[in-house]
Design an enzyme around this catalytic site. Sequence first.
Site, PDB file in Angstrom:
ATOM      1  N   TRP A 159      44.498  -4.419  41.210  1.00 23.12           N
ATOM      2  CA  TRP A 159      44.817  -3.592  42.378  1.00 23.12           C
ATOM      3  C   TRP A 159      44.390  -2.157  42.068  1.00 23.12           C
ATOM      4  CZ3 TRP A 159      48.031   0.521  41.482  1.00 23.12           C
ATOM      5  CH2 TRP A 159      48.868   0.460  40.369  1.00 23.12           C
ATOM      6  N   HIS A 243      48.792   3.966  37.610  1.00 18.78           N
ATOM      7  CA  HIS A 243      50.214   4.144  37.927  1.00 18.78           C
ATOM      8  C   HIS A 243      50.517   5.570  38.388  1.00 18.78           C
ATOM      9  CE1 HIS A 243      51.103   0.636  34.923  1.00 18.78           C
ATOM     10  NE2 HIS A 243      50.325   0.281  35.921  1.00 18.78           N
ATOM     11  N   GLU A 293      57.168  -0.337  27.024  1.00 20.18           N
ATOM     12  CA  GLU A 293      56.638  -1.095  28.167  1.00 20.18           C
ATOM     13  C   GLU A 293      57.777  -1.801  28.891  1.00 20.18           C
ATOM     14  OE1 GLU A 293      53.791  -0.837  29.445  1.00 20.18           O
ATOM     15  OE2 GLU A 293      52.423  -0.205  27.886  1.00 20.18           O
ATOM     16  N   ASP A 325      52.546  -4.641  36.125  1.00 18.88           N
ATOM     17  CA  ASP A 325      51.605  -4.242  35.050  1.00 18.88           C
ATOM     18  C   ASP A 325      52.356  -4.007  33.740  1.00 18.88           C
ATOM     19  OD1 ASP A 325      49.358  -4.230  36.609  1.00 18.88           O
ATOM     20  OD2 ASP A 325      48.971  -2.067  36.457  1.00 18.88           O
TER      21      ASP A 325
HETATM   22 FE   LIG Z   1      53.078   0.931  30.520  1.00 17.50          FE
HETATM   23 FE   LIG Z   2      52.739   2.752  33.388  1.00 15.61          FE
END
Ligand SMILES: [Fe+2]
Ligand SMILES: [Fe+2]
Length: 460
Positions: A159, A243, A293, A325
């Site tokens: 995306w 992001h 993460e 993600d």
């Molecule tokens: Fe990340």
């Molecule tokens: Fe990120």
Amino acid sequence: MNTSPEGKIVILCRISLTIKVHSARFLSRTECVATPLAVRLPGGLDPPGRGVEARFDLTDAAASMASMVSRVAFRAEPFRCFPQAGGGRSARSSRAPVASTVRCASTRIDAPKKPFTPRELHVQVTHSMPPQNIEIFKSLEDWAENNILVHLKPVEKCWQPQDFLPEPSSEGFYEEVKELRERSKEIPDDYFVCLIGDMITEEALPTYQTMLNTLDGVRDETGASLTSWAVWTRAWTAEENRHGDLLNKYLYLSGRVDMKQIEKTIQYLIGSGMDPRTENNPYLGFIYTSFQERATFISHGNTARLAKEHGDLKLAQICGIIASDEKRHETAYTKIVEKLFEIDPNGTVLAFADMMKKKISMPAHLMYDGHDANLFENFSAVAQQLGVYTAKDYADILEFLVTRWKVGELTGLSGEGNQAQDFVCTLAPRIRRLEERAQGRAKKAPAIPFSWIYGREIQL
Ligand SMILES: [Fe+2]
Ligand SMILES: [Fe+2]
């Protein structure tokens, strides 16, 4: 800061009898009043550039926080409150597992007249991995190609921010922007503070790529290296880059936030870097990224959930796609550490315990907007209050990783390894207990103004 002959901690600062002890990593805020043992005023009440020498004895909450860690030192932040001889860096701490901030009277302070000076928080340990272990990472080249690079998505299948934003070349652009702004009117300020903080964190991506390229044995030696590790780092960075772009453009179009203040914060933050204490050591580095993460997966997942509750399904979709993600990246990094546990269980459990003892600092822990010396702590407190990222999440992530890496089942460890295993396996409940105690003692906090939303206040 000095230690007196009686072993008391002496902090040089403008007179202030309140010490705020907090752990950014636990996102808890514990205030305690320090008892002044003696106050000496060298050269008058307001000695230019020297401040006032005051002695403080730590009481109560500070002492219990202190007992959690093996070494405690304190970081006063006077250089943003008033100028000091020597560029204001003399108050920096050499080691600060728990940061203590001596506050100015107000959180809003004048912008410093001098150019911005990055802060140093700890003794910067470098290259702590034994050089022979570099061979481990060289020998894992093929493994990484087959097991880690598969978690990247081909660009053509990814995306892009534009998929979730009004199309500027279309006739309906203005109408779409109007709709976006109508939807965003329903969203409260405290949510925006969390979303902005998350966006700023993402926008400091140059720092995170730098951090990965500090790691021995896996760094991108040329900027275009073809090792699996370097290919991963560049492609990971490229995926992450979407992001900040997406959140930034959404926030810009919403018309609800002070973009210039946000942009200044990003510039300050990238200028400051980060201090994850990973010591050029890929064991520590990949444990850190595994943790982070998952933390960002949780945080973006929660902003998605809250956007839905506020009726903005498109924003919920934006935060949700970013969270997915992060989840994929978490899978890759936890797999690397899982492999390290397989090859070198003792070294890896020691590294895990080391990172947890130092505490996992958030990537944007050095954020500053030119006004608020406690910006990160204030942003974290709003995230905690709204349930976007909390002390409980910190403990949950730790517990998740302990289970994911089957740390409790490791056998054949050295004495030190066994101790490290015990430490990480019993840490999550201890963090939860401490946090509950801190919450119980927490006093009602003041309303905090955020420059990101034109100085409007959030009641904590
Ligand atoms: Fe990340
Ligand atoms: Fe990120």
